[in-house]
Design a protein around this motif. Structure first.
Motif, PDB file in Angstrom:
ATOM      1  N   TYR A 276       1.006  -0.870  -0.227  1.00  0.00           N
ATOM      2  CA  TYR A 276      -0.016   0.577  -0.296  1.00  0.00           C
ATOM      3  C   TYR A 276       0.731   1.308  -0.030  1.00  0.00           C
ATOM      4  O   TYR A 276       2.014   1.193   0.789  1.00  0.00           O
TER       5      TYR A 276
ATOM      6  N   GLN B 116       0.779   5.191   0.984  1.00  0.00           N
ATOM      7  CA  GLN B 116      -0.283   6.478   2.151  1.00  0.00           C
ATOM      8  C   GLN B 116       0.284   7.276   1.295  1.00  0.00           C
ATOM      9  O   GLN B 116       1.918   8.342   2.275  1.00  0.00           O
TER      10      GLN B 116
ATOM     11  N   GLY C 273      -5.090   8.889   2.128  1.00  0.00           N
ATOM     12  CA  GLY C 273      -5.194   7.456   2.596  1.00  0.00           C
ATOM     13  C   GLY C 273      -4.393   6.560   2.447  1.00  0.00           C
ATOM     14  O   GLY C 273      -3.050   6.247   2.099  1.00  0.00           O
ATOM     15  N   LEU C 274      -4.722   4.836   2.225  1.00  0.00           N
ATOM     16  CA  LEU C 274      -3.904   4.185   2.531  1.00  0.00           C
ATOM     17  C   LEU C 274      -4.203   3.400   0.692  1.00  0.00           C
ATOM     18  O   LEU C 274      -5.368   3.049   0.348  1.00  0.00           O
TER      19      LEU C 274
ATOM     20  N   LEU D 149       4.610   7.286   2.499  1.00  0.00           N
ATOM     21  CA  LEU D 149       4.742   5.802   2.963  1.00  0.00           C
ATOM     22  C   LEU D 149       4.791   4.876   2.461  1.00  0.00           C
ATOM     23  O   LEU D 149       3.580   4.709   1.671  1.00  0.00           O
TER      24      LEU D 149
ATOM     25  N   PHE E   4       3.639   0.585   2.696  1.00  0.00           N
ATOM     26  CA  PHE E   4       3.455  -0.169   3.737  1.00  0.00           C
ATOM     27  C   PHE E   4       3.114  -1.242   2.766  1.00  0.00           C
ATOM     28  O   PHE E   4       2.673  -1.599   2.026  1.00  0.00           O
TER      29      PHE E   4
ATOM     30  N   SER F 199       6.091  -2.134   9.396  1.00  0.00           N
ATOM     31  CA  SER F 199       6.722  -0.043  10.030  1.00  0.00           C
ATOM     32  C   SER F 199       6.397   0.639   9.080  1.00  0.00           C
ATOM     33  O   SER F 199       6.438   1.323   8.750  1.00  0.00           O
TER      34      SER F 199
ATOM     35  N   ARG G  46       9.552   5.255   4.439  1.00  0.00           N
ATOM     36  CA  ARG G  46       9.466   6.228   4.328  1.00  0.00           C
ATOM     37  C   ARG G  46      10.147   6.895   2.769  1.00  0.00           C
ATOM     38  O   ARG G  46      11.477   7.135   3.376  1.00  0.00           O
TER      39      ARG G  46
END
Lengths: 114, 113
Positions: free
Chosen positions: A35, A37, A42-43, A88, A90, A107, A110
């Motif tokens: 994903y 972000q 959002g995701l 980010l 994920f 976690s 980034r």
């Protein structure tokens, strides 16, 4: 520690470059999801692998690619990077990828493109 | 594919009050609805989930309700505490061949002491 390991935690790179993000799923999980972000998005689902095979694809750019290896770790490759790719990223894993499976997230990595 | 809308985008409550976040989904074939909490700079963490054969589920101060007819589900947090401050995401999973979660846009909850 969620059991999902993502490396590196931070990455700063220049426009036009290529990077590889790595994810090791929780022990026993066969399915990996990526994903993105961003601040205002959002995701966003990118791609899913299950036991080494691509299962679903979201809004993943052609400049991005991924794979899942026999040991079930996954890599997300981002190339020809643009400023807008800063986000980010994920990785999440689940046992089977089935309808009732919850996700466990790592976690995140980034990525900053300058 | 699935589309999930989440409201409100920001929510401020006084400590001890209740907070409610609502989501609607588009695909009636969706059958799994988790909620995630994301603290600043951290990973999303599952806090509660509900499946389509259940109307309500509770876990201490947190509850989720599902209305399949109206295609909406809600998160209820009672007796809020400052540590509840975070971004909350709802999600839905379609039961068809594509099994990924589709997330709502998130709600920034702030609990004021």
């Amino acid at each position: 520690d969620s059991g999902v390991t993502q490396t590196p935690k931070h990455l700063i790179t220049a426009t036009g470059q290529r990077v590889t993000l790595r994810c090791s799923p929780r022990s026993g999980d066969l399915s990996v999801y990526w994903y993105q972000q961003s601040l205002d998005q959002g995701l966003q689902f990118l791609i899913q692998y299950y036991n080494g095979e691509e299962r679903a694809k979201g809004n993943i750019l052609e400049r991005f690619s991924a794979q899942q290896f026999p040991d079930l770790h996954s890599e997300l490759n981002l190339s020809s990077l643009e400023l807008g790719d800063s986000a980010l990223y994920f990785c999440a894993s689940s046992l089977t990828g089935g309808a009732g499976d919850g996700y466990t997230f790592g976690s995140g990595t980034r990525l900053t493109v300058v | 594919g699935e589309n999930v809308e989440q409201h409100p985008s920001t929510l401020s409550v006084q400590e001890g009050d209740s907070a409610v976040i609502k989501c609607t989904y588009s695909d009636s074939a969706s059958n799994y609805f988790p909620w995630y909490k994301q603290e600043l700079g951290k990973r999303p963490q599952l806090i509660i989930d509900i499946r389509s054969n259940v109307g309500e589920k509770k876990d201490q101060r947190i509850a989720v309700t599902l209305n399949k007819t109206a295609k909406h589900f809600s998160l209820h947090i009672t007796e809020t505490q400052p540590e509840d401050s975070a971004v909350y995401f709802c999600a839905a999973r379609y039961s068809g061949s594509a099994r990924q979660l589709t997330f709502g846009s998130g709600t920034q909850l702030t609990v004021l002491p």
